[in-house]
Write an enzyme that holds these catalytic residues in place. Structure first.
Site, mmCIF file in Angstrom:
data_model
loop_
_atom_site.group_PDB
_atom_site.id
_atom_site.type_symbol
_atom_site.label_atom_id
_atom_site.label_comp_id
_atom_site.label_asym_id
_atom_site.label_seq_id
_atom_site.Cartn_x
_atom_site.Cartn_y
_atom_site.Cartn_z
ATOM 1 C CB CYS A 63 -0.902 -0.017 1.231
ATOM 2 S SG CYS A 63 -2.007 1.400 1.254
ATOM 3 C CB CYS A 68 -4.145 4.843 -5.548
ATOM 4 S SG CYS A 68 -3.992 3.078 -5.171
HETATM 5 O O1 PYC Z 1 -1.946 3.953 -1.931
HETATM 6 O O2 PYC Z 1 -1.363 1.997 -2.725
HETATM 7 C C1 PYC Z 1 -2.165 2.738 -2.181
HETATM 8 C C2 PYC Z 1 -3.477 2.180 -1.771
HETATM 9 C C3 PYC Z 1 -3.963 0.928 -1.999
HETATM 10 C C4 PYC Z 1 -5.231 0.885 -1.419
HETATM 11 C C5 PYC Z 1 -5.489 2.103 -0.859
HETATM 12 N N1 PYC Z 1 -4.403 2.888 -1.088
#
Ligand code: PYC
Length: 321
Positions: free
Chosen positions: A98, A243
């Site tokens: 993550c 993300c």
């Molecule tokens: O930032 O990789 C990320 C992530 C995955 C799920 C929520 N955030």
């Protein structure tokens, strides 16, 4: 659970530190988690899921958490080059890696005085990553090697018709779609969520069962950025940040298309307008690249979760996947 028990009441207590990275929350359990034994983190993550899923749900789900929350369980590393080990989890299960969570974890480790500016290696169930706390408080994460598996995959989505995207790995599996409508803003979250969920189901049914994140791309709100995204995570919560893993997968696709050179900067905007800067180094392994994602996290709470054995929601309100 191996958390602290308060004598007279039999309440169990678990200290946690909460933060948000570009809007997306992370809850870090520095100590007091279940004993997962030794061995590679991939095996310990499996044990966590099989034998301690009540702990996952108790920490991250309502009423102590929410569907949006990602949590990080600190464990001893297996890789001898790593200073820390971590297993990330959310409302429905374990996340291999993550990106926003690693940035939140680094901010947390700095907050409690366990790290100083500089790089450190962190072991995860999908391999070690290198995170660096920068002097200005931002964190750069050199993620696991990332790559595009399949380009230009078209699936038939009920209610939407044909949708074309790429399947790529960036620490989790993503289906990346350049989506012209609706606009990627907060007023369309419900529509975006149901569309992304329908796309995920169609992609899974069409032969990519591993895909558990769907990412839509559109024009940025700020002309200084390259793109805006909407990322739907497993468990149906959308990522408030750009993300980290999704941006790693995006960079892998851009590299595969010859649209982003090694060393160049890609500014990925989230649905909130927050930004991760991303780039890549050429990986040692063929078409794989080593993405580097930079962002910032802020501490939001130091607190103690309380688990009362008489609480009907001692183990959280489980969310269906
Ligand atoms: O930032 O990789 C990320 C992530 C995955 C799920 C929520 N955030």
């Amino acid at each position: 659970m191996t958390m602290t028990t308060a004598t007279a009441t039999a309440l169990k207590r678990l200290p946690v530190i909460d933060s948000h990275t570009a809007g997306e929350p992370t809850r870090v359990v520095l100590e007091g988690g279940p004993d997962l034994g030794s061995g590679p983190l991939s095996e310990r993550a499996k044990r966590f899921r099989q034998e301690h899923d009540h702990f996952r749900s108790a920490v991250v789900n309502e009423p102590r958490g929410s569907d949006v929350l990602v949590a990080a369980l600190m464990v001893p590393p297996h890789d001898p080059d790593c200073a820390f080990g971590v297993i990330f989890f959310n409302n429905v299960g374990i996340l291999g890696m993550c990106g926003h969570g690693t940035i939140g974890l680094m901010a947390t480790l700095a907050h409690v005085g366990k790290i100083q500016p500089g790089p450190c290696r962190i072991d995860t169930p999908v391999g070690p990553v290198t995170a660096e706390l920068l002097a200005d408080g931002r964190v750069s994460v050199r993620n696991v090697p990332s790559w595009r598996k399949d380009a230009g995959v078209t699936v038939q989505v009920p209610g939407l018709g044909p949708v074309t995207g790429d399947v790529a790995w960036g620490g989790n599996w993503f289906f990346l779609v350049t989506s012209p409508t609706p606009a990627l803003d907060l007023s369309h979250v419900e529509t975006l969520t149901s569309q992304a969920w329908a796309v995920r189901q169609a992609v899974n049914a069409a032969g990519w069962p591993e895909v558990d994140h769907v990412e839509f791309f559109g024009p940025p709100g700020d002309a200084g950025n390259h793109s805006r995204n909407f990322v739907l995570c497993p468990g149906k919560a959308y990522d408030r940040s750009p993300c980290g893993n999704g941006t790693s997968a995006k960079v892998a696709c851009l590299a595969a298309d010859g649209k982003l050179a090694a060393g160049a900067v890609w500014r990925q905007e989230s649905i909130l307008g927050t930004v991760f800067e991303a780039g890549y180094e050429t990986g040692a392994d063929g078409g794989r690249i080593d993405p580097v994602i930079t962002g910032r996290a802020w501490i939001t709470a130091e607190s103690t979760l309380i688990f009362d054995p008489t609480d009907p929601f001692l183990n959280g309100i489980r969310t269906a996947d």
